[in-house]
Design an enzyme around this catalytic site. Sequence first.
Site, PDB file in Angstrom:
ATOM      1  N   LYS A 117       0.858  -1.192   0.000  1.00  0.00           N
ATOM      2  CA  LYS A 117       0.000   0.000   0.000  1.00  0.00           C
ATOM      3  C   LYS A 117       0.889   1.235   0.000  1.00  0.00           C
ATOM      4  O   LYS A 117       1.495   1.586   1.016  1.00  0.00           O
ATOM      5  CB  LYS A 117      -0.899   0.048   1.238  1.00  0.00           C
ATOM      6  CG  LYS A 117      -1.903   1.189   1.122  1.00  0.00           C
ATOM      7  CD  LYS A 117      -2.424   1.686   2.450  1.00  0.00           C
ATOM      8  CE  LYS A 117      -1.706   2.879   2.962  1.00  0.00           C
ATOM      9  NZ  LYS A 117      -1.768   4.090   2.146  1.00  0.00           N
ATOM     10  N   GLU A 141      -1.329   7.250  -0.174  1.00  0.00           N
ATOM     11  CA  GLU A 141      -2.465   7.557  -1.041  1.00  0.00           C
ATOM     12  C   GLU A 141      -2.234   8.799  -1.899  1.00  0.00           C
ATOM     13  O   GLU A 141      -2.887   8.977  -2.918  1.00  0.00           O
ATOM     14  CB  GLU A 141      -3.754   7.707  -0.221  1.00  0.00           C
ATOM     15  CG  GLU A 141      -3.720   8.724   0.917  1.00  0.00           C
ATOM     16  CD  GLU A 141      -3.147   8.157   2.221  1.00  0.00           C
ATOM     17  OE1 GLU A 141      -2.221   7.328   2.169  1.00  0.00           O
ATOM     18  OE2 GLU A 141      -3.633   8.570   3.288  1.00  0.00           O
ATOM     19  N   GLY A 201       7.101   5.331   7.786  1.00  0.00           N
ATOM     20  CA  GLY A 201       6.220   6.491   7.920  1.00  0.00           C
ATOM     21  C   GLY A 201       6.443   7.148   9.266  1.00  0.00           C
ATOM     22  O   GLY A 201       7.504   6.990   9.877  1.00  0.00           O
ATOM     23  N   ILE A 256       5.989   8.398  13.283  1.00  0.00           N
ATOM     24  CA  ILE A 256       6.077   7.685  14.557  1.00  0.00           C
ATOM     25  C   ILE A 256       4.685   7.340  15.119  1.00  0.00           C
ATOM     26  O   ILE A 256       4.475   6.272  15.670  1.00  0.00           O
ATOM     27  CB  ILE A 256       6.919   8.520  15.562  1.00  0.00           C
ATOM     28  CG1 ILE A 256       7.219   7.741  16.829  1.00  0.00           C
ATOM     29  CG2 ILE A 256       6.275   9.839  15.913  1.00  0.00           C
ATOM     30  CD1 ILE A 256       8.285   8.417  17.702  1.00  0.00           C
ATOM     31  N   GLY A 286       3.287   4.527  13.214  1.00  0.00           N
ATOM     32  CA  GLY A 286       4.070   3.340  13.564  1.00  0.00           C
ATOM     33  C   GLY A 286       3.595   2.716  14.871  1.00  0.00           C
ATOM     34  O   GLY A 286       3.483   1.494  14.986  1.00  0.00           O
ATOM     35  N   GLU A 319      10.240   1.646  10.082  1.00  0.00           N
ATOM     36  CA  GLU A 319      11.198   2.717   9.753  1.00  0.00           C
ATOM     37  C   GLU A 319      10.465   4.023   9.998  1.00  0.00           C
ATOM     38  O   GLU A 319       9.648   4.444   9.178  1.00  0.00           O
ATOM     39  CB  GLU A 319      11.616   2.632   8.274  1.00  0.00           C
ATOM     40  CG  GLU A 319      12.380   1.380   7.903  1.00  0.00           C
ATOM     41  CD  GLU A 319      13.793   1.347   8.457  1.00  0.00           C
ATOM     42  OE1 GLU A 319      14.283   2.393   8.919  1.00  0.00           O
ATOM     43  OE2 GLU A 319      14.396   0.261   8.439  1.00  0.00           O
ATOM     44  N   CYS A 357      13.574  11.612   6.072  1.00  0.00           N
ATOM     45  CA  CYS A 357      13.598  11.135   7.460  1.00  0.00           C
ATOM     46  C   CYS A 357      14.955  11.391   8.103  1.00  0.00           C
ATOM     47  O   CYS A 357      15.043  11.603   9.303  1.00  0.00           O
ATOM     48  CB  CYS A 357      13.259   9.659   7.513  1.00  0.00           C
ATOM     49  SG  CYS A 357      14.302   8.673   6.424  1.00  0.00           S
ATOM     50  N   GLU A 385       9.735  16.280  14.827  1.00  0.00           N
ATOM     51  CA  GLU A 385      10.094  16.218  13.410  1.00  0.00           C
ATOM     52  C   GLU A 385       9.178  17.156  12.616  1.00  0.00           C
ATOM     53  O   GLU A 385       7.963  16.988  12.625  1.00  0.00           O
ATOM     54  CB  GLU A 385       9.914  14.784  12.913  1.00  0.00           C
ATOM     55  CG  GLU A 385      10.406  14.576  11.509  1.00  0.00           C
ATOM     56  CD  GLU A 385      10.109  13.167  10.987  1.00  0.00           C
ATOM     57  OE1 GLU A 385       8.992  12.663  11.239  1.00  0.00           O
ATOM     58  OE2 GLU A 385      10.987  12.596  10.330  1.00  0.00           O
TER      59      GLU A 385
HETATM   60  P1  NAD Z   1       2.401   8.565   7.661  1.00  0.00           P
HETATM   61  O1  NAD Z   1       2.733   7.788   8.876  1.00  0.00           O
HETATM   62  O2  NAD Z   1       1.354   9.589   7.743  1.00  0.00           O
HETATM   63  O3  NAD Z   1       1.962   7.593   6.474  1.00  0.00           O
HETATM   64  C1  NAD Z   1       2.785   6.550   6.008  1.00  0.00           C
HETATM   65  C2  NAD Z   1       1.916   5.475   5.414  1.00  0.00           C
HETATM   66  O4  NAD Z   1       1.114   4.908   6.447  1.00  0.00           O
HETATM   67  C3  NAD Z   1       0.955   5.957   4.336  1.00  0.00           C
HETATM   68  O5  NAD Z   1       0.872   4.997   3.322  1.00  0.00           O
HETATM   69  C4  NAD Z   1      -0.358   6.062   5.102  1.00  0.00           C
HETATM   70  O6  NAD Z   1      -1.493   5.941   4.290  1.00  0.00           O
HETATM   71  C5  NAD Z   1      -0.239   4.871   6.041  1.00  0.00           C
HETATM   72  N1  NAD Z   1      -1.096   4.942   7.226  1.00  0.00           N
HETATM   73  C6  NAD Z   1      -1.635   6.031   7.834  1.00  0.00           C
HETATM   74  N2  NAD Z   1      -2.390   5.660   8.895  1.00  0.00           N
HETATM   75  C7  NAD Z   1      -2.324   4.315   8.972  1.00  0.00           C
HETATM   76  C8  NAD Z   1      -2.884   3.344   9.856  1.00  0.00           C
HETATM   77  N3  NAD Z   1      -3.663   3.686  10.877  1.00  0.00           N
HETATM   78  N4  NAD Z   1      -2.602   2.045   9.649  1.00  0.00           N
HETATM   79  C9  NAD Z   1      -1.791   1.671   8.629  1.00  0.00           C
HETATM   80  N5  NAD Z   1      -1.256   2.542   7.744  1.00  0.00           N
HETATM   81  C10 NAD Z   1      -1.509   3.851   7.917  1.00  0.00           C
HETATM   82  O7  NAD Z   1       3.785   9.160   7.146  1.00  0.00           O
HETATM   83  P2  NAD Z   1       4.011  10.134   5.901  1.00  0.00           P
HETATM   84  O8  NAD Z   1       3.531  11.483   6.293  1.00  0.00           O
HETATM   85  O9  NAD Z   1       3.498   9.490   4.654  1.00  0.00           O
HETATM   86  O10 NAD Z   1       5.603  10.100   5.787  1.00  0.00           O
HETATM   87  C11 NAD Z   1       6.427  10.916   6.518  1.00  0.00           C
HETATM   88  C12 NAD Z   1       7.050  10.152   7.676  1.00  0.00           C
HETATM   89  O11 NAD Z   1       7.753   9.024   7.195  1.00  0.00           O
HETATM   90  C13 NAD Z   1       8.070  10.970   8.435  1.00  0.00           C
HETATM   91  O12 NAD Z   1       7.882  10.813   9.813  1.00  0.00           O
HETATM   92  C14 NAD Z   1       9.392  10.357   8.004  1.00  0.00           C
HETATM   93  O13 NAD Z   1      10.442  10.528   8.937  1.00  0.00           O
HETATM   94  C15 NAD Z   1       9.020   8.931   7.823  1.00  0.00           C
HETATM   95  N6  NAD Z   1       9.989   8.250   6.961  1.00  0.00           N
HETATM   96  C16 NAD Z   1      10.896   7.414   7.546  1.00  0.00           C
HETATM   97  C17 NAD Z   1      11.866   6.786   6.761  1.00  0.00           C
HETATM   98  C18 NAD Z   1      12.886   5.871   7.366  1.00  0.00           C
HETATM   99  O14 NAD Z   1      13.616   5.239   6.613  1.00  0.00           O
HETATM  100  N7  NAD Z   1      12.999   5.775   8.674  1.00  0.00           N
HETATM  101  C19 NAD Z   1      11.880   7.010   5.384  1.00  0.00           C
HETATM  102  C20 NAD Z   1      10.935   7.864   4.822  1.00  0.00           C
HETATM  103  C21 NAD Z   1       9.993   8.484   5.636  1.00  0.00           C
END
Ligand code: NAD
Length: 489
Positions: free
Chosen positions: A175, A178, A228, A230, A233, A250, A284, A385
């Site tokens: 997934k 979006e 994504g 924290i 996560g 991650e 990130c 962040e």
């Molecule tokens: P996000 O957590 O909002 O979304 C990430 C993904 O999770 C999306 O596909 C989203 O649709 C999905 N998601 C949202 N709610 C969910 C739920 N309840 N259950 C399952 N999936 C769900 O993050 P974002 O805004 O898309 O990305 C930015 C974040 O990603 C930042 O915090 C960044 O540091 C982190 N990031 C980390 C790394 C790493 O390697 N550590 C790499 C890239 C980005």
Amino acid sequence: MNQKKMFINGQWVDAVSGQTREIINPFNQDIVANVAEGDNQDAQLAIKAARTAFDQGDWATTSATERGAIVRKIAELIERDKEELAELESLDTGKTVEESREDMDDIAGVFRYYAEIADKDGGEIIDSPIPNSVSKVVHEPVGVCGQITPWNYPLLQASWKLAPALATGNTLVMKPSEITPLTTIKVFELMEEAGVPAGVANLVLGAGNTVGAELSTNVDVDLISFTGGIHTGKKIMQAASVNVKKLALELGGKNPNVVFADADFDTAVDQAMNAVFFHAGQICSAGTRLILEESIHDEFVQALAERVKNMKLGSGFDESTQMGPLISAEHLAKVENYVETGKKEGANLIIGGKRPEDPELQNGFFYLPTIFTECTTDMSIVQDEAFGPIITVEKFHTEEEAIQLANDSIYGLAGGVWTNDTVKAERCATKMRMGTVWINEFNLYFPQAPWGGFKQSGIGRELGKLGLEEYTETKHVLQNQKPEPLNWF
Ligand code: NAD
């Protein structure tokens, strides 16, 4: 406009509900695509397809050499279609095409790396406590993997998950975010062309609280690999407990970039800019916490501000552009809010801190590169962040203080140290509590080096051999070749 579909059990399909979503170019808010908007029902169909392909198909038992050949073919197809993929990525994210081209090279490299090491693990024969026996340790695929990716590096993050999962014989449901699904859709076309069997790799498009939540809670999913924020996560970790899924997380970072007075000044200034303003800080591992030795602080900040003044913001398709827009209106509002908090907390805004006034940028989600000085660790702008083009500057007097500031975070993803004293550099690297420490370098990723975080930056590793191991279960098999009765009872 072509409507993009999902890929389930080897078929390109619309959402069961018939819903679609518009994909927006963050540079000018043009609609660049319409994509299927799946939900729990679509995710369930995809999970079922992946479960059947794993339990009843041949993929898990296909030789690793054969799987590696398919993964290598995917790399070749990405190289063939590099320009199309790079343009799609820039349309979807606003990043410069030059950066997207580099991403595509890196992505092909990730598929190549895992293709090469797919068949290098022959297991291990270990000592056995009984005579006439063979005791071996082998690695097997985990099963059905749910893979959830963010919007900042849509295809790069997907490649870190797809390539090792396929190389080790898992089946999967991916997934993507979006808001940035376009390159992932294209790569699923390439995976089909490369010969990945039906049901092995499935793509479901849609929101986190529907598709993502289904992947996290469905008991037919054996592993969740998530990249994504924290907070998401933590939710996934909780949801995944339903059937004790394997987890790879991650998450975010608030990464220190420590510069000692004996570092090469101009290089450190240049790289400190790059560490934060590349992709508008939406990385990130962005080096957002700049920690400067007191004796160079003023000169360093002045040099940074001079360069920031001249940065060129614009379209990712304009070769002179150095920084594109933020991803969305919602994210722009979050970054603005964060800067306002910084001002209230008493940090000193020396440049930026607002949207640009250039009329050509008004339809995009642009924010000026921003620098705050006089920051302290109790400020939320130093702890949270922001994921935007913002540097917070802190000062140190001693090496010990530098390390203490660097480690003062709930995160532990990555950090940098700049010094010409190699012994001091190694000492700092040892004490810095993070998954990656760069010495006289920043933001350098490559397939051989494991990536992941200490503390609340995550669990597990992607890339490198560890990135492959995440997708395997370890099994011990003991064969007694001359069994005899024990006569205990
Ligand atoms: P996000 O957590 O909002 O979304 C990430 C993904 O999770 C999306 O596909 C989203 O649709 C999905 N998601 C949202 N709610 C969910 C739920 N309840 N259950 C399952 N999936 C769900 O993050 P974002 O805004 O898309 O990305 C930015 C974040 O990603 C930042 O915090 C960044 O540091 C982190 N990031 C980390 C790394 C790493 O390697 N550590 C790499 C890239 C980005």
